[in-house]
Design an enzyme around this catalytic site. Structure first.
Site, short mmCIF file in Angstrom:
data_model
loop_
_atom_site.label_atom_id
_atom_site.label_comp_id
_atom_site.label_asym_id
_atom_site.label_seq_id
_atom_site.Cartn_x
_atom_site.Cartn_y
_atom_site.Cartn_z
N ARG A 92 0.87 -1.18 0.00
CA ARG A 92 0.00 0.00 0.00
C ARG A 92 0.90 1.22 0.00
O ARG A 92 1.91 1.24 0.68
CB ARG A 92 -0.85 0.08 1.27
N ASN A 108 11.61 1.46 3.37
CA ASN A 108 10.95 0.53 2.45
C ASN A 108 12.01 -0.26 1.70
O ASN A 108 13.13 0.24 1.49
CB ASN A 108 10.09 1.29 1.44
N HIS A 110 12.67 -2.25 -1.96
CA HIS A 110 12.13 -2.35 -3.32
C HIS A 110 13.04 -3.26 -4.13
O HIS A 110 14.26 -3.11 -4.10
CB HIS A 110 12.06 -0.95 -3.95
N ASP A 146 8.49 5.23 -4.38
CA ASP A 146 9.79 4.54 -4.34
C ASP A 146 10.95 5.50 -4.64
O ASP A 146 11.96 5.10 -5.22
CB ASP A 146 9.82 3.37 -5.34
C1 GRF Z 1 9.84 -8.24 -1.81
O1 GRF Z 1 10.33 -8.56 -3.09
C2 GRF Z 1 9.84 -6.75 -1.60
O2 GRF Z 1 10.94 -6.13 -2.16
C3 GRF Z 1 8.58 -6.35 -2.34
O3 GRF Z 1 7.66 -7.35 -1.99
C4 GRF Z 1 8.35 -8.56 -1.69
C5 GRF Z 1 7.96 -8.95 -0.31
O4 GRF Z 1 8.48 -10.18 0.08
N1 GRF Z 1 8.20 -5.01 -2.02
P1 GRF Z 1 8.31 -10.69 1.57
O5 GRF Z 1 6.84 -10.53 1.96
O6 GRF Z 1 9.21 -9.89 2.47
O7 GRF Z 1 8.69 -12.13 1.51
#
Ligand code: GRF
Length: 201
Positions: A92, A108, A110, A146
């Site tokens: 979100r 965060n 990414h 991001d």
């Molecule tokens: C990861 O690839 C993160 O970078 C992206 O969503 C995925 C989440 O993976 N935003 P997890 O839930 O931490 O296993």
């Protein structure tokens, strides 16, 4: 004082688990205060409970507005004395109001080398673009998508035999390291100067 982490997830929570394990191994001077998901069915919530952490589902569909949903999450984070918020697969976008509750205290992760491939399905974007190098980025969250100041990046080569799945799996391994490194940086003390994140002394 130990930095208390509030971890926000939407799915499996493997980044959360990597952070929790690093703490349990004594590699990170922080503690998991609480885990919150915007989805009741997030697998990571069950994992968090099994590991003994307070874990809450705050489903965005139960709230009339984004602000009301976020207020409830902030209330839970504050109840658990959260000092640093880690978005870890939290799908979100957060508002300026949420960021204002934790200024320069929301991270965060990414799965691309930002500013390339922001938004959803970053691994697919990099793969379809034909990028030879991708990776992951941990950044402070600001009002952009991001686009906040970067703490840590780790590279992953895109191999000729890769599929989106194999590339994503190798990026995920680096994500788990990168998030721990980024939290360690914040624990040590950082400040934001323009776009650059520097040591705070
Ligand atoms: C990861 O690839 C993160 O970078 C992206 O969503 C995925 C989440 O993976 N935003 P997890 O839930 O931490 O296993």
């Amino acid at each position: 004082m130990t930095v208390r982490l509030g971890i926000l997830i939407s799915g499996r929570g493997s980044n959360f688990v990597a952070i929790a394990q690093a703490i349990r191994r004594g590699e990170l001077a922080a503690e998991v205060a609480v885990v919150v998901s915007n989805r009741r069915d997030a697998a990571g919530l069950g994992v968090a409970r099994q590991l003994g952490y307070p874990a809450y589902a705050v489903d965005h569909r139960d709230f009339a507005t984004r602000e009301e949903h976020e207020s409830e999450i902030v209330r839970i984070l504050r109840d658990h004395h959260t000092g640093l918020v880690c978005l870890a697969g939290y799908m979100r976008k957060v508002t300026a109001g949420f960021i204002g509750a934790y200024p320069e205290r929301v991270l965060n992760i990414h799965p691309s080398l930002l500013p390339s491939f922001p938004g959803v399905d970053a691994q697919v974007q990099a793969f379809e673009h034909g990028a030879r190098i991708s990776g992951c980025t941990v950044h402070f969250v600001d009002a952009s998508l991001d686009g906040g100041p970067i703490l840590v990046q780790r590279c992953v080569a895109v191999l000729p035999e890769d599929t989106v799945e194999s590339l994503s799996a190798r990026i995920l391994v680096e994500e788990h390291q990168a998030y721990v490194e980024a939290i360690a940086m914040v624990v040590k003390g950082v400040k934001v100067e323009g776009r650059r994140v520097v040591a705070a002394k």
